[in-house]
Write a protein that holds these residues in place. Structure first.
Motif, PDB file in Angstrom:
ATOM      1  N   SER A  84     -55.167   7.165  30.899  1.00  0.00           N
ATOM      2  CA  SER A  84     -53.975   8.193  30.632  1.00  0.00           C
ATOM      3  C   SER A  84     -54.491   9.663  31.085  1.00  0.00           C
ATOM      4  O   SER A  84     -55.595  10.139  30.723  1.00  0.00           O
ATOM      5  CB  SER A  84     -53.733   7.841  29.046  1.00  0.00           C
ATOM      6  OG  SER A  84     -53.043   9.238  28.999  1.00  0.00           O
ATOM      7  N   TYR A  94     -52.783  11.766  29.792  1.00  0.00           N
ATOM      8  CA  TYR A  94     -52.642  12.588  28.544  1.00  0.00           C
ATOM      9  C   TYR A  94     -53.667  13.142  27.971  1.00  0.00           C
ATOM     10  O   TYR A  94     -54.880  12.797  27.856  1.00  0.00           O
ATOM     11  CB  TYR A  94     -52.051  11.583  27.631  1.00  0.00           C
ATOM     12  CG  TYR A  94     -50.807  11.629  26.796  1.00  0.00           C
ATOM     13  CD1 TYR A  94     -49.539  11.881  27.647  1.00  0.00           C
ATOM     14  CD2 TYR A  94     -50.548  11.356  25.505  1.00  0.00           C
ATOM     15  CE1 TYR A  94     -48.230  12.123  27.048  1.00  0.00           C
ATOM     16  CE2 TYR A  94     -49.263  11.529  24.908  1.00  0.00           C
ATOM     17  CZ  TYR A  94     -48.267  11.675  25.647  1.00  0.00           C
ATOM     18  OH  TYR A  94     -46.964  11.921  25.028  1.00  0.00           O
ATOM     19  N   TRP A 107     -54.596  12.670  21.955  1.00  0.00           N
ATOM     20  CA  TRP A 107     -53.055  12.289  21.719  1.00  0.00           C
ATOM     21  C   TRP A 107     -53.009  10.717  22.072  1.00  0.00           C
ATOM     22  O   TRP A 107     -52.033  10.326  22.247  1.00  0.00           O
ATOM     23  CB  TRP A 107     -52.153  12.999  22.458  1.00  0.00           C
ATOM     24  CG  TRP A 107     -51.573  14.218  21.863  1.00  0.00           C
ATOM     25  CD1 TRP A 107     -52.261  15.516  21.630  1.00  0.00           C
ATOM     26  CD2 TRP A 107     -50.427  14.452  21.251  1.00  0.00           C
ATOM     27  NE1 TRP A 107     -51.566  16.453  20.789  1.00  0.00           N
ATOM     28  CE2 TRP A 107     -50.148  15.792  20.576  1.00  0.00           C
ATOM     29  CE3 TRP A 107     -49.309  13.585  21.077  1.00  0.00           C
ATOM     30  CZ2 TRP A 107     -49.207  16.206  19.996  1.00  0.00           C
ATOM     31  CZ3 TRP A 107     -48.167  14.206  20.439  1.00  0.00           C
ATOM     32  CH2 TRP A 107     -48.206  15.486  19.791  1.00  0.00           C
ATOM     33  N   SER A 161     -49.934   7.605  23.855  1.00  0.00           N
ATOM     34  CA  SER A 161     -49.992   7.550  25.453  1.00  0.00           C
ATOM     35  C   SER A 161     -49.358   6.207  26.045  1.00  0.00           C
ATOM     36  O   SER A 161     -49.087   6.434  27.145  1.00  0.00           O
ATOM     37  CB  SER A 161     -51.591   7.214  25.735  1.00  0.00           C
ATOM     38  OG  SER A 161     -52.140   6.089  25.408  1.00  0.00           O
TER      39      SER A 161
END
Ligand code: H79
Length: 460
Positions: free
Chosen positions: A59, A61, A65, A69
């Protein structure tokens, strides 16, 4: 330190939960905060286990977080703590590394948005005590950093996805309201617990307070803040804790900074003193673009170099702010080699040139193309990040037209060598501004790094 912009007399709208103090704090704890110059942030939690990857997928992301994801189920994420066993975690090593880097304070994620507590909170089972590791991580860090003389601040997220009563939106029904009350109690209990368990910490670094439900509690949060301050004299809290009764965050309805320093410059440095409003502020910065927690794959974005981060540090201090570099240790408790190398690079430079960073403030020189200037007492530090190809550094000295005062250079030396620089008259520009040419000596010319000139200016 300079007191910054004086508040202009104006009509103030009476506020119950706006600022409780106009202007800067002047107590010793806050003076100490102002002189830190450089800090270390550490994001560490169960998100370090996946490190941005799950079942062979990566990810982009922010790794901390990862729960959101889409690559991991909520249930899988919420059970990661069963695997949290950082056997390589060496607190003393971390603190030594921070010390070598030149960090004067450290901010640690006691609880990020996922709600996992790095200390054994008695108000939830979702803590370090429930992991195979068991031991209190916050305590170990506080003790180790205290021993190195590095002040500790606790990061605490108002967002908590693990608590049943938590919600981001304003509760509407009576049941929702009652449920949110349990979350407020829980939050209050946890913060009082942190201040009680770790009394040597200097402040709290709040995050996630943009939730509408939290903003809606302005009166309660304000009282709660007062309670925390009473419990811990000298406590330092940034502008990301509470809103005023009109929902204004950081800066209240009258335009004044809420609490002790401005937290709006996240991953984003101001360029001028005007942008800072003359307030105290910090800038917290990631080494990759936007990864705070450990991410296994750093090839996804540009990785800042030590000199990038050093320039940002000096720039922040030239505008009266503190600069904080973030580290994201892995699931075993190792600080990755790239971060260790960067910390070393920063520390090696700071060991020689730190005078240009600690306890300084905005200088009387204006911003110039070669870098940033800072000042302490009658010494101005020129931190040169763009060395001119001809090795003649042009320095513009201020001229106050109204008072017709002018400064001349009395002496110029380098922090990295004993050499005194030759200074020549550099003429004037068409506006009458005075220039000096500092001739960069051969030993400094050969340096492949930013350097600092200590300048003594004399008023004539
Ligand atoms: O702890 C670090 C961040 O995780 C936290 N603050 C710093 C210190 C932070 N939480 N929220 N935000 C910052 C802003 C919100 C960003 C988001 Fe996203 C955009 C959340 C979801 C989309 C960034 C990109 C995070 C995940 C994807």
């Amino acid at each position: 330190l300079q007191s910054g912009a004086q508040p202009t007399p104006k009509e103030r709208i009476p506020l119950k939960h706006g600022v409780h103090r106009i202007g800067k704090r002047t107590d010793a704890a806050m003076q100490r905060w102002r002189e830190y110059g450089l800090g270390q942030f550490i994001h560490w939690g169960v998100y370090a286990i996946p490190g941005g990857q799950w079942n062979g997928k990566t990810s982009a992301y922010a790794a901390e977080w990862f729960r959101s994801s889409g690559l991991i189920s909520k249930e899988e994420y919420d059970n990661l703590y069963n695997q949290f066993n950082p056997t390589s975690f060496d607190t003393k090593q971390w603190a030594k590394q921070a010390k070598q880097m030149g960090a004067r304070y450290m901010i640690f994620t006691t609880k990020h948005h996922d709600g996992f507590c790095m200390w054994p909170s008695k108000y939830t089972n979702y803590t370090i005590a429930s992991t195979p590791y068991k031991k209190d991580i916050v305590k170990q860090l506080v003790d180790a950093y205290d021993a190195e003389g590095i002040d500790v601040y606790l990061y605490f997220s108002i967002i908590d996805w693990s608590h049943k009563g938590y919600r981001s939106g304003v509760p509407a029904s009576d049941a929702e309201k009652a449920s949110y009350e349990t979350f407020k109690d829980f939050t209050r209990n946890q913060l009082i617990e942190l201040l009680t368990k770790y009394p040597t910490i200097k402040g709290l670094w709040f995050d996630g307070s943009w939730d509408k439900a939290w903003i809606n509690e302005a009166a309660w949060v304000d009282e709660f803040g007062k309670e925390l301050r009473a419990l811990h004299p000298g406590l330092i809290i940034g502008s990301r804790f509470r809103a005023d009764e009109n929902g204004k965050r950081h800066i209240d309805t009258n335009g004044d900074l809420i609490d002790d320093y401005d937290q709006r410059f996240e991953r984003n440095l101001p360029n001028t003193l005007e942008e800072t409003g003359g307030n105290d502020w910090d800038c917290v910065m990631t080494i990759p673009e936007n990864q705070w927690g450990y991410h296994r794959d750093w090839s996804l974005t540009y990785i800042k170099t030590p000199y990038d981060l050093i320039e940002m540090t000096v720039k922040a201090n030239s505008l009266n702010g503190n600069f904080v570099v973030n580290f994201g240790p892995d699931g075993k408790g190792n600080i990755r080699k790239e971060e260790t190398d960067i910390a070393k690079g920063i520390g090696d430079w700071m060991a020689v040139n730190g005078k240009a960073v600690y306890g300084v403030h905005h200088s009387i020189l204006e911003k110039q193309d070669w870098g940033h200037s800072t000042q302490r007492g009658d010494i101005t530090y020129l931190s040169v990040f763009n060395k001119p190809m001809n090795n003649i550094l042009k320095v513009k000295v201020p001229k106050s037209k109204e008072k017709d005062m002018i400064y001349v250079i009395e002496s110029a030396t380098f922090t990295s060598s004993k050499t005194a620089a030759i200074v020549r008259d550099g003429g004037r520009d068409k506006f009458g501004s005075l220039f000096y040419d500092i001739l960069i000596p051969v030993d400094i010319q050969r340096l492949n790094e930013p350097f600092v000139i200590e300048l003594r200016l004399k008023q004539v």
